[in-house]
Write an enzyme that holds these catalytic residues in place. Structure first.
Site, short mmCIF file in Angstrom:
data_model
loop_
_atom_site.label_atom_id
_atom_site.label_comp_id
_atom_site.label_asym_id
_atom_site.label_seq_id
_atom_site.Cartn_x
_atom_site.Cartn_y
_atom_site.Cartn_z
CG ASP B 140 -2.09 -0.95 1.06
OD1 ASP B 140 -2.36 -1.36 -0.08
OD2 ASP B 140 -2.71 -1.30 2.08
N GLY B 185 -5.54 -0.86 -1.82
CA GLY B 185 -5.31 0.49 -1.32
C GLY B 185 -6.49 0.89 -0.46
#
Lengths: 402, 402
Positions: B140, B185
């Site tokens: 991420d 994400g």
């Protein structure tokens, strides 16, 4: 001297462009045609006279083309119907007008039917001087006659690699977990079966075996009870005994009357959660990436696909070579090798070659050693991928966008 | 001499194992510890005393480990809560019992909080002789302080490559078509934004920008009207102004209280079809493959991850080096280079580093040149992947399965 035309049809693969590269390269080695035209968007674009000139493609571009996935010339789903004589008349007029003697057409069984239909039409109407040559491709590997279709091995390699890698990912926690990998394969289970090459697949669900919910859930439960995990691979085209698709809720028909599928993975997930066989189940649908992830092409696949384009061009020197499809036959022996042969395109058109049921183990347990022996040599070798300054593979800009 | 322990936590990445390989290799170059133990399944397994001995790992296994994705030692979602003193007492007793002086812990911000908590507990209770060292990783890229987190660049490379390849695939037909690529994400848009490196993304939808349905649909319509196509990338964690997720219907919380997401791509698809902006829209959810597709690691990423493990081990020679996380800082200059620094793990724990809003173009149009300059050097270089006889990447058998 006349021109030749190469065009692409059907779903993209990661090596279909290598066949185009092969046709172009063969004509540079022996310029039988004064011009090699690329037809944009298959038959659909040819009827609109959308052509690009590929004759003098540089070696650099030829190499980039070989490592570029998808259909660089564009594709179509337009079906040339035998009863629609106007299309045939128009097409022959266009070939005549542009002095195109030979048309090479890459595609699956629908496209091979187009090749057969054009040849039939010419013969039935006493039209001479045109040649139609089929170059097979399909990730589904469901084409008759040949040992395997260009495009399949690269997709299979991506699937087997991704299966191993997502299996590692899916087992890291101690919690109960089922992972379901969904592959393409409308009628044939070749792609789903190829995941078994990874050696980690617990269960594989193929279209060749009518789906039995009870037996399926019992087997999932057996794996989950034994090790808290189960890794399942499922083909999009799996059906119940009565012919309805697992993912029936989402299916509809495409312009060829084929069912548009997707969602068998989610159907299995719902089934498993509803039956309480596992607390958790995750789905990965490989979707378009499986047919266009060219950065991991199989070297065997890309080289065969290129040679197939070369072979098609070289055979077309014989004016009687028409209505034919060039294909790959495996030579028996210790070391993997193939020969390139040709057959009437009508032998391939509109048939489906299923994954052999005698290669399928009972209770969704995977595939036999014979199947493993079939797959083993196809995935081998890495072509050297040329990359740009950002580290991404160099890929051609699609010709239909230039 | 005492032992050290290395363990992994949080979601897998395709280079997290390289950090373990770095710790092991550093101890072979300078055997500060008589044994390097691998802790299985993070804190959860350490509390069950599940260890493997990695001290004498061969160079061959070390290299295979570096190219293996996921967490070879297993991972956990078990949260060490400060109020749960029994866990801390048990853990310190286990470290004592096994003569473990130093614990290296790879993970994201929750794991860095574990490192900070262990250090705090030791200091608050006058416990001496133990060191806790954090090694960051997360696809991420949402960790504070550092330029980027190991694991991000390889996922970004897979995403950018797949974006280009599926874009080629999605444009081959002349028909109207919208393609939606969904990336991971949860809170930060780094991964979705990285797809823009491909140069083909029409629209990118990030969690940093409150979602505006009207403006989104108007922009999709603009692209479809102009060229019959639109390629969209969306992060799983996109929210409306009021904080509800696009994929709210499917969300639930994980054991850390984080929302479990997925489905923002399908939410956009429904929206587009319902509004009649396009006749057709297809979704590819990259799911687990994006974080574990190690056969296309970024060389920069895998090498930095390995060196980070080396650095963590080498710094631990100083007994006062505890409660620290080693990280990567980019050095300003013409040529890409980094230095390895350390910071208190508490500086990283429980924070989120968002994709800079000043790097986001209006109307979902992509990212600025500054963002491109940030991404550019990270995806570069291909490690040489060792393959087995079937052509698949050699990967370690997970240690928790041995």
């Amino acid at each position: 001297m006349a021109k030749c035309l190469v065009a692409q049809s059907g779903g993209p693969t990661s090596v279909i462009n290598a066949t185009v590269a092969g046709v172009v390269k063969a004509n540079q080695l022996n310029p039988v045609y004064d011009t090699v035209l690329g037809g944009l968007h298959g038959i659909e674009g040819i009827l609109d006279e959308l052509f690009v000139d590929l004759t003098h493609m540089s070696e650099d571009e030829n190499r980039v083309l070989r490592q570029s996935p998808s259909s660089a010339l564009g594709s179509c789903r337009y079906k040339l119907k035998r009863e629609n004589k106007a299309d045939f008349e128009k097409l022959f007029a266009i070939l005549e007008k542009h002095d195109i003697r030979t048309m090479f057409y890459t595609g699956g069984n629908d496209s091979m039917d187009t090749v057969a239909a054009l040849d039939e039409y010419a013969k039935a109407n006493g039209i001479e001087g045109f040649q139609f040559v089929g170059c097979p491709k399909t990730v589904d590997n469901d084409l008759m006659v040949m040992d395997h279709a260009p495009g399949f091995a690269s997709a299979a390699k991506f699937i087997a690699t991704t299966a191993y890698q997502t299996w590692m990912d899916s087992t890291v926690y101690t919690r109960q977990d089922v992972f379901i990998l969904e592959t393409m394969g409308r009628d044939a289970g070749w792609l789903a079966a190829s995941a078994c090459v990874s050696g980690i697949v617990d269960m594989v669900v193929l279209p060749e075996v009518p789906f039995d919910k009870e037996s399926f859930l019992a087997t999932v439960k057996k794996h989950v009870d034994a090790k808290n995990k189960c890794y399942i691979v499922v083909s999009e085209g799996v059906r119940y005994e009565d012919g309805t698709y697992l993912a029936a809720g989402e299916s509809k028909n495409d312009t060829f009357g084929h069912a548009v599928l997707g969602g068998s993975g989610h159907a299995l997930r719902e089934m498993i959660l509803e039956a309480g066989v596992s607390e958790r189940a995750k789905v990965q649908d490989l979707s378009n990436a499986q047919r266009s992830h060219a950065s991991e092409q199989s070297k065997v696949d890309v080289e065969e696909s290129f040679k197939l384009g070369m072979s098609a061009h070289m055979r077309s020197i014989d004016p009687s070579f028409t209505g034919q499809t060039v294909y790959v036959k495996r030579i028996e022996g210790e070391t993997y090798d193939v020969e390139f042969l040709a057959t009437a395109s009508s032998n391939i058109a509109n048939h489906v070659r299923h994954f052999p049921t005698e290669w399928i183990l009972p209770e969704y347990a995977g595939i036999t050693q014979e199947a493993h022996d079939y797959f083993a040599p196809l995935l081998v070798g890495q072509p050297e991928i040329m990359r740009d300054e950002k580290g991404l593979p160099r890929q051609v800009k699609p010709y239909y966008m230039r």
